[in-house]
Design an enzyme around this catalytic site. Structure first.
Site, PDB file in Angstrom:
ATOM      1  N   TYR A 138       0.844  -5.035   4.312  1.00  0.00           N
ATOM      2  CA  TYR A 138       0.274  -3.731   4.159  1.00  0.00           C
ATOM      3  C   TYR A 138       0.880  -2.801   3.335  1.00  0.00           C
ATOM      4  O   TYR A 138       2.112  -2.809   3.156  1.00  0.00           O
ATOM      5  CB  TYR A 138       0.386  -2.798   5.418  1.00  0.00           C
ATOM      6  CG  TYR A 138      -0.604  -1.907   5.885  1.00  0.00           C
ATOM      7  CD1 TYR A 138      -0.942  -0.921   4.599  1.00  0.00           C
ATOM      8  CD2 TYR A 138      -0.976  -1.219   6.864  1.00  0.00           C
ATOM      9  CE1 TYR A 138      -1.862  -0.096   4.822  1.00  0.00           C
ATOM     10  CE2 TYR A 138      -1.480  -0.113   7.367  1.00  0.00           C
ATOM     11  CZ  TYR A 138      -2.118   0.673   6.015  1.00  0.00           C
ATOM     12  OH  TYR A 138      -2.958   1.687   6.158  1.00  0.00           O
ATOM     13  N   CYS A 139       0.452  -2.476   2.160  1.00  0.00           N
ATOM     14  CA  CYS A 139       0.996  -1.659   1.278  1.00  0.00           C
ATOM     15  C   CYS A 139       2.109  -2.395   0.433  1.00  0.00           C
ATOM     16  O   CYS A 139       1.897  -3.413  -0.045  1.00  0.00           O
ATOM     17  CB  CYS A 139       1.405  -0.290   1.638  1.00  0.00           C
ATOM     18  SG  CYS A 139       1.654   0.856   0.522  1.00  0.00           S
ATOM     19  N   VAL A 140       3.307  -1.647   0.450  1.00  0.00           N
ATOM     20  CA  VAL A 140       4.316  -2.312  -0.206  1.00  0.00           C
ATOM     21  C   VAL A 140       4.920  -3.571   0.447  1.00  0.00           C
ATOM     22  O   VAL A 140       5.309  -4.444  -0.305  1.00  0.00           O
ATOM     23  CB  VAL A 140       5.466  -1.366  -0.214  1.00  0.00           C
ATOM     24  CG1 VAL A 140       6.027  -0.873   1.127  1.00  0.00           C
ATOM     25  CG2 VAL A 140       6.787  -1.953  -1.145  1.00  0.00           C
TER      26      VAL A 140
END
Length: 571
Positions: free
Chosen positions: A304-306
């Site tokens: 998720y994301c980074v």
């Protein structure tokens, strides 16, 4: 100019209105002149002159309409999206001539200020985007809805409560100043392990960087290939385990998946030397731990994301080592690998900003409240000024909202990792340059990644724009499914099927641009989660009994603590 004064009955007289007309107009003119001076543009260019003339023409028309409502004049210009602007939803903003004039004057200034930025000649596009961002921030800050004397609801409530709302609001503001961040939801309404992050499970491993949680199965049989989830360490993992009806983890467990979650430790001085290699190493370690505990050849993964950006590097490292078969599939939630179109966060990677961030981390970690303030600025109208109005001016109590509780539950970041992330990825975009980065001793080349991938992007994502997420399709070489979800960075992901909200788009035709994807896409109402579940099963549908090591703490690794663990509670 005559001194302004008011009618004894409280209604503003002509001199007062003339004064405010002049004041607002002069403020806009000063801001435009300042922008030109800062850019060193010298004399105003013809487009800017025309735009300034248009402003005064529109302002005069607005003034004439106000002082003579019966005159046969064209309607004053409407700000784009004005009818949907929640700041001006109260009827008085339109029905009361005074507040209607304030609202229209503000919208006029806001529109022309942004048009003034666009009218500047000879400005590099990157600098123009920075100016637009700064102008929007200034415009949102100067909204009449942010001030007690120019907000009709605040005026009415102040009269009705004899000022108690302002005292209550002052108490809210002082409390926020004391804790160093804006409050978004009721204090004490949520507690991890009590009414959020409640999916049953056990911590089966703890390292100085993360805890590994194994969730208890709820079905008699589970997919043979387990799922390991890597959430971003910028926030707490329980964005995927909010209240039970919103929890992706609980839903995935109920769908017959063996689910493992990494819960990252909030950085402290002991993590001053932690860099990106450490997070890549932690992902590989967690993958191998789950493979060993369950005695399986491979795992499904989510980043998720980074953590998704990091998962891409992890896959490249595994590919370089000839170990890419350890990951059966990789799912990316709003994750970027190519930062060419990374959106407004790129405004925070100038040399000056990077130097400031470095100065804020003397102990080797960045206070999470700084990053929270940065993300709030990206949506200042909703996450800052909305609360100034409701909770500081109107003195309203905070409503309980689990997602906003999570948003304010900040985590600290290792300073070395954070600076290198902003520099190497956001500023220099090195991850997509083959051989430009070395991680965990391996030269990174995303073109070597052939792992099947499911890529989800949010149509209205302001942190990881859909166009930026789409670019992952240009770099991986394995089978890939791209899904564009309705809403943004959080609600686009946390969208349980039972809610019946939003929609998603898919396109089975190979295309090279997001624009072409959207043009040929099919829309499906509701959550994309079932689509993902079907895709996961298409990678292998074999099941096993949910016994023995498939139950937390009953395998080779004993339970260390109940979920959600200790790290999620650490400050």
């Amino acid at each position: 100019m005559a001194e302004p004064h008011n009618d004894p009955a409280g209604a503003p007289d002509l001199a007062t209105l003339q004064h405010w007309t002049w004041l607002l107009g002069r403020a806009q003119q000063m801001m435009m002149e300042q922008g030109i001076g800062l850019l060193g543009a010298g004399d105003a260019s013809p487009p800017l002159v025309r735009q300034t003339q248009d402003y005064w023409r529109d302002h005069l028309a607005l003034w004439q309409r106000f002082v003579d409502p019966a005159a046969d004049l064209p309607p004053p210009p409407q700000s784009e999206g004005d009818s949907r602007d929640r700041r001006f939803k109260a009827a008085a903003w339109r029905e009361d001539p005074w507040f209607d004039w304030i609202r229209r004057s503000y919208n006029l200034i806001a529109d022309h200020l942004l048009r003034g930025v666009d009218a500047l000649d000879g400005v590099p596009e990157a600098q123009r985007e920075q100016l637009r961002f700064a102008a929007r921030g200034l415009i949102e800050a100067m909204s009449p809805s942010n001030f007690p004397l120019t907000h009709p609801e605040v005026v009415a409530k102040t009269i009705a409560t004899r000022g108690q709302n302002l005292l209550d609001g002052l108490q809210h503001m002082l409390a926020d100043i004391a804790k160093g961040q804006v409050t978004h939801t009721a204090e004490g309404a949520f507690e991890v392990g009590r009414n959020i992050a409640t999916t049953p499970g056990k911590v089966i491993k703890r390292t100085p960087l993360y805890e590994l949680i194994h969730y208890a199965p709820t079905t008699e049989r589970v997919l043979a290939t387990p799922l390991v989830i890597f959430p971003p360490w910028i926030n707490r993992f329980y964005i995927l385990d909010l209240s039970p009806e919103k929890s992706f983890i609980r839903w995935a467990v109920d769908q017959g998946l063996s689910v493992f979650m990494v819960s990252w430790k909030s950085a402290d001085a002991s993590m001053s030397d932690v860099v990106w290699d450490d997070y890549v190493g932690a992902q590989i370690e967690a993958i191998d731990t789950v493979r060993a505990v369950l005695d399986v050849p491979a795992v499904h993964t989510i980043g998720y994301c980074v953590a998704g950006t990091t998962l891409a590097a992890t896959l490249a490292v595994l590919a370089a080592r000839g170990r890419d078969d350890a990951v059966a599939s990789a799912t990316f939630f709003t994750a970027q690998v190519d930062f060419t179109a990374a959106g407004e966060l790129r405004h925070f990677v100038t040399d000056e900003q990077l130097a400031l961030i470095g100065s804020l981390s003397p102990q080797g970690f960045l206070d999470g409240r700084y990053l929270a303030a940065t993300f709030n600025l990206l949506r200042g109208r909703d996450l800052i000024w909305n609360y100034v109005t409701n909770n500081y001016l109107l003195g309203a109590d905070y409503a309980p909202f689990d997602l906003l509780h999570w948003n304010g539950d900040t985590t600290n970041l290792p300073a070395k990792w954070h600076l290198s992330y902003l520099t190497d990825l956001y500023r220099d975009n090195r991850l997509v340059q083959p051989g430009a980065m070395t991680v965990a001793g391996e030269s990174i080349d995303l073109g070597r990644v052939t792992t099947p991938a499911y890529v989800q992007a949010g149509r209205e994502d302001h942190i990881a724009p859909a166009e930026s997420v789409w670019r992952i399709t240009h770099h991986f070489r394995g089978p890939l499914r791209f899904v564009l979800a309705g809403s943004g960075h959080i609600a686009g992901v946390v969208n349980p099927p039972a809610a019946g909200k939003y929609q998603y788009w898919t396109n089975d035709v190979a295309v090279t641009t997001l624009e072409d994807f959207v043009a040929g896409a099919s829309e499906t109402k509701g959550s994309w989660w079932p689509d993902w579940r079907g895709w996961i099963e298409s990678r292998g549908s074999d099941t096993v009994a949910a016994i023995g090591a498939r139950r937390p703490g009953e395998g080779a690794l004993p339970a260390l603590a109940d979920a959600p663990g200790d790290y999620v509670r650490a400050r």
